[in-house]
Design an enzyme around this catalytic site. Structure first.
Site, PDB file in Angstrom:
ATOM      1  N   GLU A 168      42.491  48.755  44.536  1.00  0.00           N
ATOM      2  CA  GLU A 168      41.483  49.726  43.755  1.00  0.00           C
ATOM      3  C   GLU A 168      40.159  49.581  44.046  1.00  0.00           C
ATOM      4  OE1 GLU A 168      43.423  50.590  39.519  1.00  0.00           O
ATOM      5  OE2 GLU A 168      44.531  48.865  40.240  1.00  0.00           O
ATOM      6  N   GLU A 220      51.963  41.801  33.554  1.00  0.00           N
ATOM      7  CA  GLU A 220      51.290  41.897  34.680  1.00  0.00           C
ATOM      8  C   GLU A 220      51.536  40.494  35.246  1.00  0.00           C
ATOM      9  OE1 GLU A 220      46.876  42.864  34.808  1.00  0.00           O
ATOM     10  OE2 GLU A 220      47.528  44.419  33.084  1.00  0.00           O
ATOM     11  N   LYS A 235      37.269  49.280  40.954  1.00  0.00           N
ATOM     12  CA  LYS A 235      37.210  48.314  39.969  1.00  0.00           C
ATOM     13  C   LYS A 235      36.020  47.437  39.920  1.00  0.00           C
ATOM     14  CE  LYS A 235      40.786  46.835  37.859  1.00  0.00           C
ATOM     15  NZ  LYS A 235      41.843  46.248  37.700  1.00  0.00           N
TER      16      LYS A 235
END
Length: 451
Positions: free
Chosen positions: A385, A331, A388
């Site tokens: 998103e 990531e 989250k």
């Protein structure tokens, strides 16, 4: 996303090596040459004794090469061939496809978006069957995941690992190109010591389940780590793992070295800069031109934090006794928006970091400390998103908006046109008509002069 909390066959106990394609070909050619030779050795007579001669007038010398060719084809089908195995990462650029949102495109539309963007490596954080179905015959590499909540059960019971593989891999592979199973996320360095103890058992049990199904050569098993596993990381040559975590890390590193898997790390210059903006140049974090730093031990110069974080990881692996292990970024990204306190989370910073990172990855080069080891990275994330939890930045790491339009203009084309891409389209149309008009005028003038 950040939580605060190659393929090589595994070695076995046997010394026997699997036959490779070139070895089988050499064996076949030698046998073929021997079969067509005019000499009649004892071994040839023995073979002739057990092979039917066929109809009168049929030459055994003509039939045996065909039999050997058939045998050769059977051997190629039986013995695993590494050259035909999927690689767990194609090229250098991949993306994390998170789904903690209620407004994302359907998985088939996501596949179309990825294909349009030419992003071939995708990682999800679960084993969503709708996603697995959508990825069938897409040509995209997919890494699926076992959530942290299942790690303890799978570690304690190998049958659970087999059940999970039978449910989430077997029905889809190989039409869905599953290339990796990621066990947990950022487990080491967290507060749950029981989960840390269970990690190696879960990794091994999943690998054993794949091996039982003859899939361990084509599907990698791994687990990603946060920066919390490091005891020190500055300067890069001083990178070391936390001594209290080595009891968990050592067996994992042994396993990765045996299977040829890389070491996955979540590298976020964004988080590092946010933690100490007074002492870190934002241009150094964004990969923009800056003075950089000099590592006094290696005398290597670093002009961006991303490469410094990777080399700190390489140094930690070397100190632990694994100097040849690849580091792969599971990531990395930069938030485009955040809370009032997250002043670095801006659209311009996110675009700059992601643009510079993409450009750097496409150069297919290594780091200052490992110049010959090409850097590969999964970008976080494909979409913003909205569900989250945590700081506002958590919901704004996406390259694309939930409707499929571009969020960060770094060269990708979305499913829908954003305002910036519409402007680009209008300019392209204007350029087209201008060029057409100029060509028409030039042609008219040329014809007039010719007359």
């Amino acid at each position: 996303m950040p939580c605060t909390s190659s393929k090589v066959a595994p070695r076995t106990s046997s010394n026997a090596r699997p036959l490779h394609r070139h070895s089988l070909l050499l064996l076949f050619l030698r046998s073929l040459r021997a079969s067509t030779s005019s000499s009649s050795s004892a071994r040839r007579k023995k073979i002739m004794a057990v092979i039917p001669r066929g109809r009168p007038g049929t030459s055994l010398g003509h039939r045996r090469p065909m039999l050997l060719l058939l045998l050769f084809c059977c051997l190629l089908a039986f013995f695993p061939c590494r050259a035909s195995a999927f690689h767990s990462f194609v090229g250098t650029y991949g993306v994390n496809y998170g789904q903690i949102a209620d407004n994302l495109p359907k998985p088939p539309e996501v596949v179309r978006l990825l294909q349009m963007a030419k992003i071939k490596n995708v990682r999800i954080f679960d084993s969503n069957h709708d996603v697995l179905d959508a990825f069938r015959n897409s040509g995209l590499n997919l890494a699926i995941a076992i959530p942290n909540g299942l790690v303890k059960d799978i570690s304690a019971n190998p049958a659970k690992a087999m059940d999970w593989v039978n449910e989430n891999v077997q029905p889809y592979y190989p039409s869905t190109r599953i290339v990796a199973i990621i066990v947990g996320n950022e487990i080491l360095g967290g507060a749950d010591s029981g989960l840390a103890e269970a990690l190696i058992g879960a990794v091994v049990n999943v690998h054993d389940a794949l091996r039982a199904l003859r899939l361990s050569r084509t599907i990698e098993v791994n687990t990603p780590h946060s920066e919390a596993v490091f005891g020190s990381s500055y300067p890069p040559s001083n990178g070391t793992f936390r001594p209290d975590l080595m009891v968990y890390l050592k067996p994992l590193l042994n396993f990765f070295s045996q299977t040829g898997a890389p070491f996955y790390v979540n590298a976020y210059p964004f988080l590092a800069y946010m933690s100490d903006p007074a002492h870190i140049d934002v241009k150094y974090a964004l990969m923009e031109p800056n003075a950089g730093i000099l590592d006094p031990k290696t005398n290597l110069h670093y002009d961006n934090m991303f490469e410094a974080q990777l080399d700190a990881t390489y140094s930690a692996l070397e100190a632990a006794g694994y100097p040849d292990m690849e580091v792969r970024v599971s990531e990395t990204g930069w938030a485009s928006e955040g809370d009032a306190s997250e002043t670095a989370a801006t659209l311009e910073n996110a675009r700059t970091y992601n643009f510079n990172l993409r450009k750097r990855l496409f150069l297919r080069k290594g780091t200052p400390y490992r110049p010959k080891r090409v850097v590969r990275a999964f970008i976080f994330a494909l979409f913003n998103e909205d569900l989250k939890t945590g700081p506002g930045s958590e919901r704004h790491f996406g390259l694309f908006k939930p409707d499929g339009s571009v969020s960060l203009d770094i060269g990708f084309k979305g499913l829908r046109s954003s305002s910036s891409s519409l402007l680009t389209d209008h300019r392209a149309i204007l350029r087209y008509f201008s060029a057409t008009a100029l060509l028409s005028c030039s042609t008219f003038v040329f014809l007039a002069l010719a007359a």
